[in-house]
Design an enzyme around this catalytic site. Structure first.
Site, PDB file in Angstrom:
ATOM      1  N   LYS A 152       1.070  31.885 -33.050  1.00  0.00           N
ATOM      2  CA  LYS A 152       2.504  32.095 -32.749  1.00  0.00           C
ATOM      3  C   LYS A 152       3.071  32.956 -33.877  1.00  0.00           C
ATOM      4  O   LYS A 152       3.418  32.456 -34.942  1.00  0.00           O
ATOM      5  CB  LYS A 152       3.222  30.755 -32.681  1.00  0.00           C
ATOM      6  CG  LYS A 152       4.451  30.711 -31.788  1.00  0.00           C
ATOM      7  CD  LYS A 152       5.571  31.653 -32.140  1.00  0.00           C
ATOM      8  CE  LYS A 152       6.550  31.106 -33.158  1.00  0.00           C
ATOM      9  NZ  LYS A 152       7.599  32.127 -33.487  1.00  0.00           N
ATOM     10  N   GLU A 201      15.332  28.335 -52.959  1.00  0.00           N
ATOM     11  CA  GLU A 201      14.571  29.566 -52.720  1.00  0.00           C
ATOM     12  C   GLU A 201      15.486  30.597 -52.059  1.00  0.00           C
ATOM     13  O   GLU A 201      16.118  30.314 -51.048  1.00  0.00           O
ATOM     14  CB  GLU A 201      13.381  29.276 -51.802  1.00  0.00           C
ATOM     15  CG  GLU A 201      12.543  30.514 -51.542  1.00  0.00           C
ATOM     16  CD  GLU A 201      11.332  30.242 -50.650  1.00  0.00           C
ATOM     17  OE1 GLU A 201      11.508  29.648 -49.578  1.00  0.00           O
ATOM     18  OE2 GLU A 201      10.223  30.636 -51.050  1.00  0.00           O
ATOM     19  N   GLU A 232       2.188  25.826 -45.790  1.00  0.00           N
ATOM     20  CA  GLU A 232       2.464  26.712 -46.926  1.00  0.00           C
ATOM     21  C   GLU A 232       3.957  26.980 -46.884  1.00  0.00           C
ATOM     22  O   GLU A 232       4.427  27.717 -46.015  1.00  0.00           O
ATOM     23  CB  GLU A 232       1.716  28.045 -46.778  1.00  0.00           C
ATOM     24  CG  GLU A 232       0.222  27.945 -46.859  1.00  0.00           C
ATOM     25  CD  GLU A 232      -0.255  27.460 -48.207  1.00  0.00           C
ATOM     26  OE1 GLU A 232       0.490  27.608 -49.196  1.00  0.00           O
ATOM     27  OE2 GLU A 232      -1.350  26.904 -48.266  1.00  0.00           O
ATOM     28  N   CYS A 277       6.452  33.954 -50.924  1.00  0.00           N
ATOM     29  CA  CYS A 277       6.635  32.525 -51.219  1.00  0.00           C
ATOM     30  C   CYS A 277       6.359  32.223 -52.692  1.00  0.00           C
ATOM     31  O   CYS A 277       7.010  31.374 -53.277  1.00  0.00           O
ATOM     32  CB  CYS A 277       5.783  31.679 -50.299  1.00  0.00           C
ATOM     33  SG  CYS A 277       4.070  32.168 -50.249  1.00  0.00           S
ATOM     34  N   GLY A 330       5.918  29.020 -43.693  1.00  0.00           N
ATOM     35  CA  GLY A 330       7.323  29.314 -43.422  1.00  0.00           C
ATOM     36  C   GLY A 330       8.232  28.462 -44.269  1.00  0.00           C
ATOM     37  O   GLY A 330       7.891  28.113 -45.402  1.00  0.00           O
ATOM     38  N   SER A 331       9.371  28.102 -43.693  1.00  0.00           N
ATOM     39  CA  SER A 331      10.397  27.424 -44.484  1.00  0.00           C
ATOM     40  C   SER A 331      10.087  25.939 -44.660  1.00  0.00           C
ATOM     41  O   SER A 331       9.411  25.324 -43.835  1.00  0.00           O
ATOM     42  CB  SER A 331      11.757  27.592 -43.808  1.00  0.00           C
ATOM     43  OG  SER A 331      11.734  26.985 -42.542  1.00  0.00           O
ATOM     44  N   THR A 332      10.615  25.371 -45.708  1.00  0.00           N
ATOM     45  CA  THR A 332      10.435  23.953 -45.987  1.00  0.00           C
ATOM     46  C   THR A 332      11.083  23.110 -44.883  1.00  0.00           C
ATOM     47  O   THR A 332      10.542  22.080 -44.480  1.00  0.00           O
ATOM     48  CB  THR A 332      11.015  23.636 -47.376  1.00  0.00           C
ATOM     49  OG1 THR A 332      10.275  24.400 -48.334  1.00  0.00           O
ATOM     50  CG2 THR A 332      10.886  22.173 -47.728  1.00  0.00           C
TER      51      THR A 332
HETATM   52  P1  NAP Z   1      10.769  29.650 -40.342  1.00  0.00           P
HETATM   53  O1  NAP Z   1      11.827  29.403 -39.341  1.00  0.00           O
HETATM   54  O2  NAP Z   1      10.172  28.506 -41.027  1.00  0.00           O
HETATM   55  O3  NAP Z   1       9.637  30.512 -39.576  1.00  0.00           O
HETATM   56  C1  NAP Z   1       8.248  30.437 -39.730  1.00  0.00           C
HETATM   57  C2  NAP Z   1       7.565  30.365 -38.366  1.00  0.00           C
HETATM   58  O4  NAP Z   1       7.808  29.098 -37.761  1.00  0.00           O
HETATM   59  C3  NAP Z   1       8.075  31.387 -37.359  1.00  0.00           C
HETATM   60  O5  NAP Z   1       7.020  31.798 -36.524  1.00  0.00           O
HETATM   61  C4  NAP Z   1       9.090  30.566 -36.602  1.00  0.00           C
HETATM   62  O6  NAP Z   1       9.461  31.091 -35.371  1.00  0.00           O
HETATM   63  C5  NAP Z   1       8.363  29.256 -36.474  1.00  0.00           C
HETATM   64  N1  NAP Z   1       9.203  28.112 -36.153  1.00  0.00           N
HETATM   65  C6  NAP Z   1      10.541  27.951 -36.348  1.00  0.00           C
HETATM   66  N2  NAP Z   1      10.939  26.741 -35.906  1.00  0.00           N
HETATM   67  C7  NAP Z   1       9.837  26.115 -35.421  1.00  0.00           C
HETATM   68  C8  NAP Z   1       9.592  24.839 -34.835  1.00  0.00           C
HETATM   69  N3  NAP Z   1      10.558  23.946 -34.660  1.00  0.00           N
HETATM   70  N4  NAP Z   1       8.336  24.531 -34.465  1.00  0.00           N
HETATM   71  C9  NAP Z   1       7.333  25.403 -34.646  1.00  0.00           C
HETATM   72  N5  NAP Z   1       7.498  26.628 -35.187  1.00  0.00           N
HETATM   73  C10 NAP Z   1       8.734  26.979 -35.578  1.00  0.00           C
HETATM   74  O7  NAP Z   1      11.265  30.664 -41.422  1.00  0.00           O
HETATM   75  P2  NAP Z   1      12.453  31.731 -41.233  1.00  0.00           P
HETATM   76  O8  NAP Z   1      13.609  31.088 -40.552  1.00  0.00           O
HETATM   77  O9  NAP Z   1      11.895  32.918 -40.592  1.00  0.00           O
HETATM   78  O10 NAP Z   1      12.833  32.021 -42.739  1.00  0.00           O
HETATM   79  C11 NAP Z   1      13.768  31.179 -43.391  1.00  0.00           C
HETATM   80  C12 NAP Z   1      13.386  30.947 -44.827  1.00  0.00           C
HETATM   81  O11 NAP Z   1      12.079  30.392 -44.897  1.00  0.00           O
HETATM   82  C13 NAP Z   1      13.281  32.180 -45.682  1.00  0.00           C
HETATM   83  O12 NAP Z   1      14.514  32.618 -46.132  1.00  0.00           O
HETATM   84  C14 NAP Z   1      12.378  31.692 -46.789  1.00  0.00           C
HETATM   85  O13 NAP Z   1      13.096  30.956 -47.723  1.00  0.00           O
HETATM   86  C15 NAP Z   1      11.439  30.776 -46.074  1.00  0.00           C
HETATM   87  N6  NAP Z   1      10.162  31.468 -45.740  1.00  0.00           N
HETATM   88  C16 NAP Z   1       9.070  31.172 -46.465  1.00  0.00           C
HETATM   89  C17 NAP Z   1       7.882  31.807 -46.189  1.00  0.00           C
HETATM   90  C18 NAP Z   1       6.641  31.522 -46.958  1.00  0.00           C
HETATM   91  O14 NAP Z   1       5.746  32.351 -47.026  1.00  0.00           O
HETATM   92  N7  NAP Z   1       6.487  30.346 -47.537  1.00  0.00           N
HETATM   93  C19 NAP Z   1       7.793  32.755 -45.173  1.00  0.00           C
HETATM   94  C20 NAP Z   1       8.931  33.026 -44.426  1.00  0.00           C
HETATM   95  C21 NAP Z   1      10.108  32.358 -44.718  1.00  0.00           C
HETATM   96  P3  NAP Z   1      10.702  32.147 -35.347  1.00  0.00           P
HETATM   97  O15 NAP Z   1      10.068  33.428 -35.588  1.00  0.00           O
HETATM   98  O16 NAP Z   1      11.305  32.067 -34.013  1.00  0.00           O
HETATM   99  O17 NAP Z   1      11.663  31.731 -36.424  1.00  0.00           O
END
Ligand code: NAP
Ligand code: MG
Length: 493
Positions: free
Chosen positions: A187, A393, A262, A296, A240-242
């Site tokens: 995904k 973050e 992660e 990250c 992704g996000s915490t």
């Molecule tokens: P995110 O929402 O955690 O997205 C990561 C992935 O998870 C995306 O593919 C997302 O889909 C998916 N996702 C979201 N909600 C989900 C759920 N309920 N069940 C399963 N999968 C789900 O991150 P973001 O909103 O794009 O970014 C927000 C913040 O997260 C950033 O500002 C940063 O602080 C942090 N972040 C951290 C990393 C890292 O490498 N650790 C990477 C990206 C972001 P969608 O594409 O539809 O959102």
């Protein structure tokens, strides 16, 4: 060909989903795909329906249990992975172009750091496919035994990927899952589906049997959640996000799914007065500014010894001001945009909160004029540990800075490093290796870098303490995270 562009770099047709070896474009709502360098619509992705998510998982399950994947043997699986690595290299121009278009990262970075590094990580993991052995064990009681362990693939793995380094994160998860013998449903992030679709084409060309690699596009809350909740998904590998990581752990509890996370970080960097500043200063700058801070493990808290504080801050500021910001297709560009307008608003809000709480801007602190989600590399001074911009973050090019001196013991410095819910990474710059290693021992972080700034490497385990995640990716541990351990105990006499 599922990826077809016109001369204006716009997609001719919505991106489809890959289910059981076939491209499906019948899905739900079309989701916009943007070029963040120009605030410009590239085209649309067809969101998978919940039915298509189900079909993808069922196909992956069938390929694992009944299909050829389990019976073909590890050498044949590895051969397919090596072939895919070759195809990644042969398609480096196309893949780098797609990644630059969709993320804005400079072309030189997407070529080397994304595509070529992905081929390397795939080859590294392919090597493990033929080396995942158990051990013989001797039970402690009397009698004659034959007891051993074996590693089995966990089952269908959901690979949920963010937008910051899309191809490399996808391929790193994919390589570990395939080496372990799992089948997968990928995904991609809603914002960055382009290279995932090209990867799907290359998996077909490499000859992976239908159902081994499936790709579903769409919103995390719908498509991602459907994967997380599917009873035939046994393993979730998420970056992704915490906040979403926490919600995945909650959802996984029903079926006790295996989960690797992660998540975010707020990683400290220490520069002592005996450090090689010629190397430490550029590393401190690029540790936070690379990928426009959307990393990250970004070194977002910089602690500098008072004797060299002014020199280090001046050096980092001067690098920040010299970095060329612009389109990733311009060969002179060193920094691309943030991924979206909402990410830029978030970064701007953090800077504003720091200013309200008493911090000052040494450089940057604002967006650039014109189209695209650009933000100037930013160094903040007068920052304190209790500020929101220091505790949370940001995921943008914003560095908080602090001064320490000889009155701080290593325990004091470690206490500063560890005063965070995160524990992903830390860096130490000192020519006194005894001191650097002693600080590394005291820091709660999954990775400690000493006198270096290197990206995650396929051979080195990577992951977080505390709220930075669960489990480790990369290395043998990363592959074993896609396996279950079985013990077989036979009594001979
Ligand atoms: P995110 O929402 O955690 O997205 C990561 C992935 O998870 C995306 O593919 C997302 O889909 C998916 N996702 C979201 N909600 C989900 C759920 N309920 N069940 C399963 N999968 C789900 O991150 P973001 O909103 O794009 O970014 C927000 C913040 O997260 C950033 O500002 C940063 O602080 C942090 N972040 C951290 C990393 C890292 O490498 N650790 C990477 C990206 C972001 P969608 O594409 O539809 O959102
Ligand atoms: Mg999100």
């Amino acid at each position: 060909m599922v990826l077809d562009f016109n001369a204006a770099r716009e997609l001719k047709a919505p991106l489809p989903n890959l289910v059981n070896g076939k491209w499906m474009a019948s899905g739900d709502a079309a989701l916009p795909v943007m070029d963040p360098s120009g605030d410009r619509l590239i085209g649309y992705a067809q969101s998978a329906t919940v039915g298509e998510v189900d079909a993808a998982v069922v196909a992956a399950d069938a390929a694992l249990r009944a299909g050829p994947w389990r019976t073909m043997g590890a050498a044949a699986r590895a051969r397919l992975m090596f072939r895919l690595a070759d195809l990644l290299e042969q398609n480096v121009d196309t893949l780098a172009w797609l990644e630059t278009l969709n993320t804005g990262r400079p072309l030189a970075v997407t070529r080397a750091g994304d595509v070529m590094a992905s081929a390397d990580s795939l080859r590294y993991n392919a090597g493990w496919a033929t080396k995942l052995n158990g051990e013989t064990r001797a039970p402690t009681g009397p009698g004659e035994w034959h007891a051993y362990t074996v590693r089995e693939p966990i089952g269908v793995a959901a690979l949920i990927v963010p937008w910051n380094v899309p191809l490399a994160i996808t391929v790193s998860k994919l390589g570990a899952a395939l080496a372990a013998g799992c089948t997968v449903v990928i995904k991609p992030a809603e914002l960055t589906p382009l290279t995932a679709i090209k990867l799907g084409e290359l998996c077909i060309e490499a000859g992976f049997p239908p159902g081994v690699v499936n790709i579903v596009l769409g919103a995390g809350a719908v498509v991602g959640q459907a994967l997380v909740d599917h009873p035939l998904v046994s393993k979730i590998s998420f970056t992704g996000s915490t906040a979403v990581g926490r919600s995945i752990v909650r959802s996984s509890a029903e079926h006790f799914k295996r989960v690797s996370l992660e998540l975010g970080g707020k990683s400290p960097v220490f520069i002592f007065d005996d450090a090689d500043l010629e190397r430490a200063i550029p590393a401190a700058a690029m540790g936070i500014f690379v990928n426009t801070g959307q990393v990250c493990a970004a070194g977002s808290r910089l602690y500098v010894h008072g004797k060299v504080f002014d020199k280090v801050i001046e050096g980092v500021v001067s690098i920040a001001q010299s970095l060329r910001i612009g389109s990733g297709f311009d060969p002179a560009t060193q920094l691309g945009p943030l991924i979206s307008q909402s990410q830029r608003t978030r970064v701007q809000d953090y800077v504003a909160s720091g200013l309200r709480e008493g911090a000052s801007v040494a450089c940057g602190g604002e967006a650039t004029a014109g189209a695209g989600y650009f933000f100037k590399p930013t160094v903040m001074i007068d920052t304190r540990m209790d500020m929101r911009m220091v505790r949370e973050e940001i995921f943008g090019p914003v560095l908080s800075t602090f001064r320490f001196d000889d009155s701080h013991s290593l325990d004091d410095l470690a206490a500063l490093a560890n005063d965070s819910v995160y524990g992903l990474a830390a860096a130490v710059w000192s020519d006194n290796l005894r001191k650097a290693l002693a600080l590394a021992n005291r820091v709660t972080a999954g990775t400690v870098q000493i006198n270096t700034l290197v990206p995650p490497n396929p051979a080195i385990p990577f992951g977080g303490f505390k709220h930075s995640g669960l489990g480790r990716e990369n290395g043998r541990e990363g592959v074993e995270a896609f396996t279950e351990l079985k013990s077989v105990v036979a009594q001979l006499h």
